[in-house]
Scaffold this motif. Structure first.
Motif, PDB file in Angstrom:
ATOM      1  N   GLY A 158       5.785  12.779 -22.161  1.00 48.12           N
ATOM      2  CA  GLY A 158       5.682  11.688 -20.249  1.00 48.12           C
ATOM      3  C   GLY A 158       7.338  11.876 -19.435  1.00 48.12           C
ATOM      4  N   ILE A 159       7.789  11.801 -20.443  1.00 44.83           N
ATOM      5  CA  ILE A 159       9.778  11.831 -19.746  1.00 44.83           C
ATOM      6  C   ILE A 159       9.864  13.200 -19.347  1.00 44.83           C
ATOM      7  N   GLY A 160       9.768  14.358 -20.083  1.00 46.85           N
ATOM      8  CA  GLY A 160       9.374  15.896 -18.699  1.00 46.85           C
ATOM      9  C   GLY A 160       8.530  15.929 -18.191  1.00 46.85           C
ATOM     10  N   TRP A 161       7.301  15.338 -18.117  1.00 46.79           N
ATOM     11  CA  TRP A 161       6.185  15.362 -17.232  1.00 46.79           C
ATOM     12  C   TRP A 161       6.942  14.759 -15.629  1.00 46.79           C
ATOM     13  N   ALA A 162       7.423  12.949 -15.957  1.00 42.36           N
ATOM     14  CA  ALA A 162       8.282  12.513 -14.833  1.00 42.36           C
ATOM     15  C   ALA A 162       9.341  12.563 -14.135  1.00 42.36           C
ATOM     16  N   LEU A 163       9.703  14.102 -14.790  1.00 39.70           N
ATOM     17  CA  LEU A 163      11.644  14.755 -14.398  1.00 39.70           C
ATOM     18  C   LEU A 163      11.376  16.134 -14.114  1.00 39.70           C
ATOM     19  N   ASN A 164      11.038  17.394 -15.233  1.00 37.51           N
ATOM     20  CA  ASN A 164      10.700  18.036 -14.769  1.00 37.51           C
ATOM     21  C   ASN A 164       9.743  19.418 -14.852  1.00 37.51           C
ATOM     22  N   GLU A 165       8.561  18.741 -15.146  1.00 33.05           N
ATOM     23  CA  GLU A 165       8.110  19.953 -15.204  1.00 33.05           C
ATOM     24  C   GLU A 165       7.299  20.311 -14.046  1.00 33.05           C
ATOM     25  N   GLU A 166       6.700  21.523 -13.668  1.00 27.62           N
ATOM     26  CA  GLU A 166       5.399  20.628 -12.903  1.00 27.62           C
ATOM     27  C   GLU A 166       5.330  22.501 -12.582  1.00 27.62           C
ATOM     28  N   ASN A 216      15.192   2.283  -8.940  1.00 24.49           N
ATOM     29  CA  ASN A 216      16.298   1.098  -9.364  1.00 24.49           C
ATOM     30  C   ASN A 216      17.669   1.442  -9.291  1.00 24.49           C
ATOM     31  N   ALA A 217      17.754   2.759  -9.578  1.00 17.35           N
ATOM     32  CA  ALA A 217      19.246   3.240  -9.933  1.00 17.35           C
ATOM     33  C   ALA A 217      20.029   3.780  -8.523  1.00 17.35           C
ATOM     34  N   VAL A 218      18.564   4.721  -7.970  1.00 10.95           N
ATOM     35  CA  VAL A 218      19.088   4.672  -6.363  1.00 10.95           C
ATOM     36  C   VAL A 218      18.762   4.258  -5.514  1.00 10.95           C
ATOM     37  N   GLY A 219      18.010   2.701  -5.970  1.00 10.65           N
ATOM     38  CA  GLY A 219      17.669   1.960  -4.114  1.00 10.65           C
ATOM     39  C   GLY A 219      16.613   2.934  -3.555  1.00 10.65           C
ATOM     40  N   VAL A 220      15.710   3.827  -3.371  1.00  7.14           N
ATOM     41  CA  VAL A 220      14.983   4.427  -3.325  1.00  7.14           C
ATOM     42  C   VAL A 220      13.286   4.364  -3.486  1.00  7.14           C
ATOM     43  N   ARG A 221      13.005   4.039  -3.498  1.00 10.23           N
ATOM     44  CA  ARG A 221      11.351   4.732  -4.192  1.00 10.23           C
ATOM     45  C   ARG A 221      11.045   5.840  -4.217  1.00 10.23           C
ATOM     46  N   MET A 222      10.686   5.732  -5.182  1.00  9.07           N
ATOM     47  CA  MET A 222      10.405   7.475  -5.879  1.00  9.07           C
ATOM     48  C   MET A 222       8.399   7.531  -5.951  1.00  9.07           C
ATOM     49  N   ASN A 223       7.787   8.252  -5.249  1.00  5.73           N
ATOM     50  CA  ASN A 223       6.819   8.392  -5.548  1.00  5.73           C
ATOM     51  C   ASN A 223       6.271   9.897  -5.655  1.00  5.73           C
ATOM     52  N   HIS A 224       6.847  10.627  -5.957  1.00  5.92           N
ATOM     53  CA  HIS A 224       5.955  12.488  -6.416  1.00  5.92           C
ATOM     54  C   HIS A 224       6.969  12.841  -7.912  1.00  5.92           C
ATOM     55  N   THR A 225       6.544  12.516  -8.652  1.00  2.67           N
ATOM     56  CA  THR A 225       6.633  13.403  -9.842  1.00  2.67           C
ATOM     57  C   THR A 225       6.341  15.313 -10.083  1.00  2.67           C
ATOM     58  N   PRO A 226       7.199  15.845 -10.429  1.00  2.00           N
ATOM     59  CA  PRO A 226       8.466  15.289 -11.312  1.00  2.00           C
ATOM     60  C   PRO A 226       9.499  14.844  -9.891  1.00  2.00           C
ATOM     61  N   GLU A 260       0.708  -0.770  -0.565  1.00  2.00           N
ATOM     62  CA  GLU A 260      -0.212  -0.054   0.342  1.00  2.00           C
ATOM     63  C   GLU A 260       0.880   1.711   0.137  1.00  2.00           C
ATOM     64  N   LYS A 261       0.758   2.033  -0.181  1.00  5.42           N
ATOM     65  CA  LYS A 261       1.312   3.322  -0.791  1.00  5.42           C
ATOM     66  C   LYS A 261       1.009   4.370  -1.125  1.00  5.42           C
ATOM     67  N   THR A 262       1.441   5.458  -1.090  1.00  2.00           N
ATOM     68  CA  THR A 262       1.008   7.108  -1.581  1.00  2.00           C
ATOM     69  C   THR A 262       1.604   7.552  -2.428  1.00  2.00           C
ATOM     70  N   PHE A 263       0.700   8.514  -3.532  1.00  2.00           N
ATOM     71  CA  PHE A 263       1.567   8.553  -4.770  1.00  2.00           C
ATOM     72  C   PHE A 263       0.883   9.963  -4.806  1.00  2.00           C
ATOM     73  N   LYS A 264       1.693  11.111  -5.339  1.00  2.00           N
ATOM     74  CA  LYS A 264       1.923  12.343  -5.916  1.00  2.00           C
ATOM     75  C   LYS A 264       2.275  12.691  -6.753  1.00  2.00           C
ATOM     76  N   THR A 265       1.767  13.027  -8.188  1.00  2.00           N
ATOM     77  CA  THR A 265       1.729  13.756  -9.145  1.00  2.00           C
ATOM     78  C   THR A 265       1.751  15.301  -9.268  1.00  2.00           C
ATOM     79  N   GLU A 266       2.267  16.266  -9.927  1.00  2.00           N
ATOM     80  CA  GLU A 266       2.098  18.072  -9.193  1.00  2.00           C
ATOM     81  C   GLU A 266       1.798  18.204 -11.628  1.00  2.00           C
ATOM     82  N   GLN A 267       0.938  19.104 -11.307  1.00  2.00           N
ATOM     83  CA  GLN A 267       0.232  19.490 -12.200  1.00  2.00           C
ATOM     84  C   GLN A 267       1.738  20.174 -14.038  1.00  2.00           C
ATOM     85  N   THR A 268       1.095  19.833 -14.599  1.00  2.00           N
ATOM     86  CA  THR A 268       1.456  19.869 -16.114  1.00  2.00           C
ATOM     87  C   THR A 268       1.278  19.986 -17.172  1.00  2.00           C
TER      88      THR A 268
END
Ligand code: FES
Ligand code: FES
Lengths: 749, 160
Positions: A651-659, A724-734, A191-199
């Motif tokens: 989608g890449i922009g949304w994932a990494l930069n845009e908000e 997988n690269a940093v070994g920590v689960r990311m749960n917030h975009t970007p 069970e986990k909570t996630f956030k995505t910012e507006q793009t």
């Protein structure tokens, strides 16, 4: 006459080839005319005055000084826009969004507009308009807006249970089975909570139009839009005009991605023109595009998935909270439908909460509402796989929906592509490529419904046998080429003999917007039927020429051919010959079709992504990206690939930069491309594509929608890769450098 | 309103116009000279849609005042066709489907032309960095980079 839209598995001659598009030369020479490229004699410049506050009562608007300025020809405030919307609440919201009525509901909300003889005068006039505001409490965050005691934005929005004012305008639930029973069967539950910012869609061409209404209340609108027929209806209704008296022409469109399916400036431009009795051109600035057009939702999502040791998912739930901006929408509803569409799950439930906040009114953005739950769910899928020590792709393959699966949103699937895209991903060389230090790989799946809808086309055969195809779906990315290919295929003539054009609202019946990936699917279907319609006429003309019954004439390879006893030695009559003799055989030859194109055929994709994260700076570089998607029949493979690559890049922009970044004052802090950074050329690698063609059984050529699904998996694919690269689960975009560094730090604490 | 008189060369032709002192080149080119191939995506130098060359140098025309271009030479996308023939970049953009909506295309073509004139055989990375000031929201740049590579190849063959 009904038409059979069943797929027939025919061999194609021109469909599927990579021809040059008909508008190519105009677009590489600067000749193509976009929204801002039209000029009319005597045109005025229209500009908007916008609220600097996130939420404020408009106590007084004084335009007297501005009105007196030389060169000012019209000023519009809500006082000039009587509410003609009746009980159509959606339409009232559109009116109020175009021009604030008593209250400014977000930073950037239009409060007045001027038309003046030039830019300088218009700018001066805006400064002379005096508005007294009374600031009101605001809320921009979705979770805060749902809390008790949050500032209430609309009094008419009520809590379903208590009847008290609320910011939650809609609660939607989808699913089947008994999720508690499902979780009881599970060996692992995550069970986990996630956030995505507006793009924002980030189309490079700002909204622009040239409006021209005469004193007899007839008019014209030149506009960059994804749907000129829809714009016509909305503008005409808001302004009290007959639709037939407003001719709307869609310009070339410089990107839309959903953001140009809604009116923003257009009704006001028309109102200014009507008041000034002159043409008025309005072009949004980039700042206005960010602050006052329609971005997508910010979300907050809880996901819970349970699975057995062998990987079978036994139960899944999602709670999805979506910002709608300042007016009610249905974005969480869409999100709750889409959430678990990729998987075959016995017990599944999603609940969507649509929430009003002091932000611009949300508009569709490519597969609207789908990337956010995909981010959450596909991340939890990886967590489950890790817990079960399964490969993430194997877990997905095991649970993939297939023909006969009951989708979480209700229907039972026909032939679908999720399994095949996953198999293709598993076998793709990308999956076996070695990763280096600080690199990680992620896989994710995505779904989009695809829409059909109302469509009509005209196919006119010229006296020289060349064919003019007139469609009513705006060409957002090469569809004229695809539709000309389809007409050529059906008529059995070379592609070069067909010219496809987008007709204006005065020359064709109603067409729905180019949205929901419907352009090539639905106009393609109408084109096939219109061509068949024309072929019947051509056969009739040949039969008349030969004086034989219609049944003895067939159409093959671009010519009428006589069949049956005694006819075999008649030389065929080509399209050109029949066209030339048309004046003597019954007049102009044309085909038409009007259709509600149903069953657009759902779409699935699987993406593979490799990233490298710099552990010092938190900067992520996408080093390899592969998109695998079921496209149905790829009519023009270049433009299908283009859709897959473009959606992935967004989608890449949304994932990494845009908000969208809001300050404590509720104002947008980054309304420009400098601070709202979309991917640039040096940010991306080549984006590999693999098109699978699983025919849509309900389209004669097997066509499905293509354009949207590609934006759905990237947030999750990158989230999984970064995790997988940093070994920590990311749960917030970007997953910006700051968020990545913080996640790494928090994990150490 | 105090105005300026500007006399310049655009795509090889002498052009004169008058405009307010604070008018930017993009607005003069579009609204006074009629060169609407120059596109505005931002007006703040962040998107490159308005790219033109000024005495051979790549600039954002939204960041240049018209008053500054007096006596200078400007080239826009409209000047790329020579003797009725598309420039290899223009041809390759069509062949490679390197445009979807096409609004970024004029600026990207102008920028890519400057690149290939300076560096006839750029690497993928050099192309990506040279075009990093030109936003394209539709294509993901994949086909754009390929089209520039193909045009470079074609131009190298021709000049041999
Ligand atoms: S319009 Fe000049 S850089 Fe964007
Ligand atoms: S093709 Fe649309 S922005 Fe580049």
């Amino acid at each position: 006459m009904g038409h059979d839209s069943t797929y027939t598995n025919q061999k194609f001659k021109v469909v599927g080839t990579r021809v040059n598009r008909p508008d190519g030369v105009d677009k590489v020479t600067g000749r193509a005319k976009y929204g801002a490229d039209a000029y009319a004699p005597g045109q005025l410049v229209g500009l908007f005055l916008r609220s600097p506050h996130a939420h404020a009562k408009i106590k007084k608007i004084d335009v007297s000084k501005a009105e007196k300025l030389d060169g000012v020809k019209a000023i519009i405030t809500s006082a000039d826009l009587p509410d003609l919307t009746g009980d159509d609440r959606d339409l009232t919201d559109i009116l109020e969004n175009c021009m604030a009525r008593g209250r400014a509901l977000y930073d950037g909300h239009a409060v007045a507009a001027v038309a003046a003889i030039d830019m300088q005068t218009a700018k001066k006039a805006l400064k002379l308009i005096k508005i007294s505001y009374q600031k009101l409490p605001h809320v921009t965050d979705v979770d805060q807006a749902m809390e008790p005691g949050a500032p209430i934005i609309h009094d008419f929005v009520r809590d379903r249970k208590t009847g008290k004012p609320s910011n939650v305008c809609k609660i939607s639930q989808f699913g089947h089975g008994d999720v508690e029973a499902g979780f009881a069967e599970a060996d692992v539950i995550i069970e986990k909570t996630f956030k995505t910012e507006q793009t924002h869609q980030g189309y490079i061409e700002p909204h622009a139009c040239l409006a021209n209404i005469s004193s007899d209340n007839t008019g014209e609108l030149w506009v960059t839009t994804q749907g000129h027929f829809g714009f016509r209806s909305t503008c005409a209704e808001l302004l009290g005009m007959d639709v037939a008296k407003l001719k709307v022409t869609s310009s070339e469109i410089g990107g839309g991605f959903g953001g140009k399916t809604h009116v923003w400036i257009e009704p006001i431009a028309l109102a200014l023109s009507r008041k000034a009795n002159r043409p008025v051109k309005v072009v949004m600035s980039r700042d206005e595009v960010f602050r006052a057009s329609g971005p997508t939702s910010a979300t907050s999502i809880d996901v819970k998935i349970g699975a057995k040791k062998d990987g079978t998912i036994t139960g899944a739930t999602a709670d999805l909270r979506y910002t709608n901006g300042a007016f009610p929408g249905f974005w969480a509803m869409l999100g709750s439908m889409i959430s678990f569409a990729c998987y075959d799950i016995k017990h599944v439930k999603s609940i969507g909460y649509d929430v009003i906040v002091n932000r611009p009114k949300v508009a569709a953005y490519r597969a609207p509402s789908a990337p956010m739950p995909a981010f959450a769910i596909e991340s939890v899928m990886d967590l489950i796989a890790a817990e079960l020590k399964m490969k993430p792709i194997e877990l997905r393959i095991k649970n993939a929906a297939k023909e006969g699966t009951r989708a979480s949103y209700g229907p039972t699937y026909g032939p679908i592509g999720i399994g095949p895209t996953l198999d293709a991903a598993k076998n793709h060389p990308h999956m076996r490529a070695r990763l280096k230090k600080n690199q990680g790989r992620g896989v994710a799946c995505g779904f989009w419904f695809n829409f059909g809808g109302q469509t009509c086309v005209d196919l006119n055969i010229g006296i020289d046998g060349s064919v003019n195809l007139i469609v009513g779906t705006v060409d957002v990315g090469g569809s004229r080429a695809s539709l000309a290919l389809i007409a050529a295929e059906e008529l059995g003539i070379p592609y070069e003999q067909v010219r496809a054009n987008v007709g204006d609202t005065a020359s064709l019946g109603h067409n729905d917007m180019t949205d929901g990936s419907r352009g090539t699917f639905s106009s393609g279907m109408a084109t096939i039927f219109a061509a068949r319609n024309a072929i019947t006429v051509l056969r009739e003309r040949a039969a008349k020429t030969w004086d034989i019954p219609l049944e003895s004439v067939i159409w093959k390879e671009g010519a009428a051919r006589a069949t049956g006893k005694g006819n075999s030695n008649r030389p065929p009559l080509s399209l050109k010959e029949l066209a030339a003799s048309a004046p003597n055989t019954g007049g102009p030859i044309a085909g038409h079709n009007e259709v509600v194109a149903d069953n657009a055929g759902v779409s699935f994709a699987s993406h593979i992504c490799d990233v490298e994260v710099d552990p010092e700076t938190g900067v992520t570089k996408v080093i390899r990206y592969t998109v695998i998607q079921d496209a149905g029949k790829a009519v023009h493979p270049d433009y299908v690939e283009g859709q897959l690559q473009g959606g992935a890049a967004q989608g890449i922009g949304w994932a990494l930069n845009e908000e969208y970044v809001y300050g404590d004052d509720g104002c947008l802090q980054n309304p420009g491309f400098l601070d709202y950074r979309i991917p640039v050329c040096s940010d991306l690698p080549f984006i590999d594509t693999q098109i699978l063609e699983i025919p849509n059984p309900d389209h004669p050529y097997g066509i499905r929608g293509v354009g949207e699904t590609s934006i759905v998996p990237p947030l999750a694919a990158i989230g999984n890769a970064v995790s997988n690269a940093v070994g920590v689960r990311m749960n917030h975009t970007p997953m910006s450098p700051i968020r990545i560094l913080k996640a790494i730090e928090d994990s150490k604490a | 309103m105090s105005g300026v008189h500007v006399s310049t060369t655009i795509n090889g032709d002498p052009v004169e116009f008058a405009c307010p002192q604070d008018e930017t080149l993009i607005n003069s080119l579009r609204d006074r000279v009629g060169l609407t191939g120059v596109k505005e995506g931002c007006g703040t130098g962040d998107c490159g849609a308005c790219s033109v060359t000024l005495d051979g140098r790549l600039v954002c025309s939204c960041l240049v005042l018209s008053a500054e271009v007096n006596g200078k030479e400007i080239a826009t996308v409209e000047g790329m066709v020579e003797d009725g023939k598309l420039h290899p970049l223009q041809q390759q953009f069509i062949e490679h489907a390197a445009l979807q909506c096409g609004i970024c295309t004029p600026g990207i073509l102008v920028a890519a032309k400057v690149l290939l004139e300076r560096n006839p055989n750029p690497s993928e990375e050099e192309i990506r960095y040279a075009l990093a000031g030109n936003l394209c929201r539709c294509t993901g740049y994949d086909k754009i980079v390929r089209a520039v590579q193909a045009a470079g190849k074609e131009m190298r063959k021709k000049s041999r």
